[in-house]
Design a protein around this motif. Sequence first.
Motif, short mmCIF file in Angstrom:
data_model
loop_
_atom_site.label_atom_id
_atom_site.label_comp_id
_atom_site.label_asym_id
_atom_site.label_seq_id
_atom_site.Cartn_x
_atom_site.Cartn_y
_atom_site.Cartn_z
N VAL A 194 -19.60 -1.84 4.90
CA VAL A 194 -19.13 -0.46 4.77
C VAL A 194 -18.38 -0.05 6.04
O VAL A 194 -18.96 -0.01 7.12
CB VAL A 194 -20.31 0.51 4.51
N GLY A 195 -17.09 0.24 5.87
CA GLY A 195 -16.27 0.72 6.98
C GLY A 195 -16.25 2.23 7.02
O GLY A 195 -17.12 2.91 6.45
N GLU A 196 -15.21 2.74 7.67
CA GLU A 196 -15.16 4.18 7.94
C GLU A 196 -14.31 4.89 6.88
O GLU A 196 -14.80 5.73 6.14
CB GLU A 196 -14.56 4.30 9.34
N GLY A 197 -13.05 4.53 6.85
CA GLY A 197 -12.15 5.15 5.88
C GLY A 197 -10.82 4.42 5.93
O GLY A 197 -10.54 3.73 6.91
N PRO A 198 -10.00 4.59 4.90
CA PRO A 198 -8.74 3.86 4.84
C PRO A 198 -7.79 4.25 5.97
O PRO A 198 -7.78 5.40 6.41
CB PRO A 198 -8.14 4.30 3.49
N GLY A 199 -7.00 3.27 6.43
CA GLY A 199 -5.89 3.54 7.35
C GLY A 199 -4.60 3.59 6.55
O GLY A 199 -4.60 3.68 5.31
N GLN A 200 -3.48 3.48 7.27
CA GLN A 200 -2.18 3.65 6.62
C GLN A 200 -1.92 2.59 5.55
O GLN A 200 -1.51 2.90 4.43
CB GLN A 200 -1.09 3.58 7.69
N GLN A 201 -2.13 1.33 5.88
CA GLN A 201 -1.85 0.26 4.91
C GLN A 201 -2.77 0.35 3.70
O GLN A 201 -2.34 0.14 2.57
CB GLN A 201 -2.03 -1.12 5.58
N GLU A 202 -4.03 0.69 3.97
CA GLU A 202 -5.01 0.80 2.87
C GLU A 202 -4.61 1.94 1.93
O GLU A 202 -4.69 1.83 0.71
CB GLU A 202 -6.41 1.05 3.44
N ASP A 203 -4.14 3.04 2.52
CA ASP A 203 -3.70 4.21 1.74
C ASP A 203 -2.52 3.84 0.84
O ASP A 203 -2.43 4.29 -0.31
CB ASP A 203 -3.31 5.32 2.73
N LEU A 204 -1.63 2.99 1.36
CA LEU A 204 -0.45 2.61 0.57
C LEU A 204 -0.83 1.62 -0.54
O LEU A 204 -0.32 1.68 -1.65
CB LEU A 204 0.61 1.98 1.47
N GLN A 205 -1.75 0.69 -0.19
CA GLN A 205 -2.04 -0.40 -1.14
C GLN A 205 -3.26 -0.15 -2.02
O GLN A 205 -3.48 -0.84 -3.01
CB GLN A 205 -2.24 -1.71 -0.36
N GLY A 206 -4.11 0.80 -1.63
CA GLY A 206 -5.29 1.11 -2.45
C GLY A 206 -6.41 0.10 -2.30
O GLY A 206 -7.30 0.02 -3.15
#
Length: 197
Positions: A45-57
């Motif tokens: 379990v990480g913290e929250g999405p960063g920029q790439q994660e936000d773009l790619q889901g």
Amino acid sequence: MNARDAAAWEALRQRCASCQACALGRTRTKSVFGVGRQDSPVLFVGEGPGQQEDLQGEPFVGAAGKLLDEMLSIIDLGRDNCYITNIVKCRPPGNRDPREEEQAACVGFLREQIALVRPRLIICLGRIAAGVLIEKDYRITRQHGQWIERDGIWYTAIYHPSALLRDLRRRPETFLDLLSIRDKVREVCPELYAQRG
Ligand code: URA
């Protein structure tokens, strides 16, 4: 996976994709639900999405994700046999820490994911996840690598991969934590390694 679990996963994924329970819902590109084996005994379990994660889901696909993959290989794990998700499913603007009210609005998704995955080990990546899942005011510098057992699940926390990218001095102690996780996986769920051959 049985049909009831499959339906529950799908319903949860859809609720997450359209969630507007906090302000992060208005600024996200995609919500980032989770990835991996949905019945794995090992959950990260990480913290929250960063920029790439936000773009790619998908979680941990940026620079921190590359390092996480290397950390997984030290434990003899890969994305195919563990499950990976975050405390908040939408990107906090500018990669700031998720606020308490955002964590509170989102943590229900994680609780439902934990109920469906039924992990035996939960590895918190960084202080934020440890603060939610292990103990409020968790001190990652002092407590990383320690194990606690609660309701049949073993919990530990290690430095977040982003912190390890910024501060190389944390890497030797993290390597020892990863070896301890590998030992715990061998002890608690040896079938995971046996399945890999
Ligand atoms: N950092 C996180 O905590 N989660 C991600 O998915 C990516 C970076």
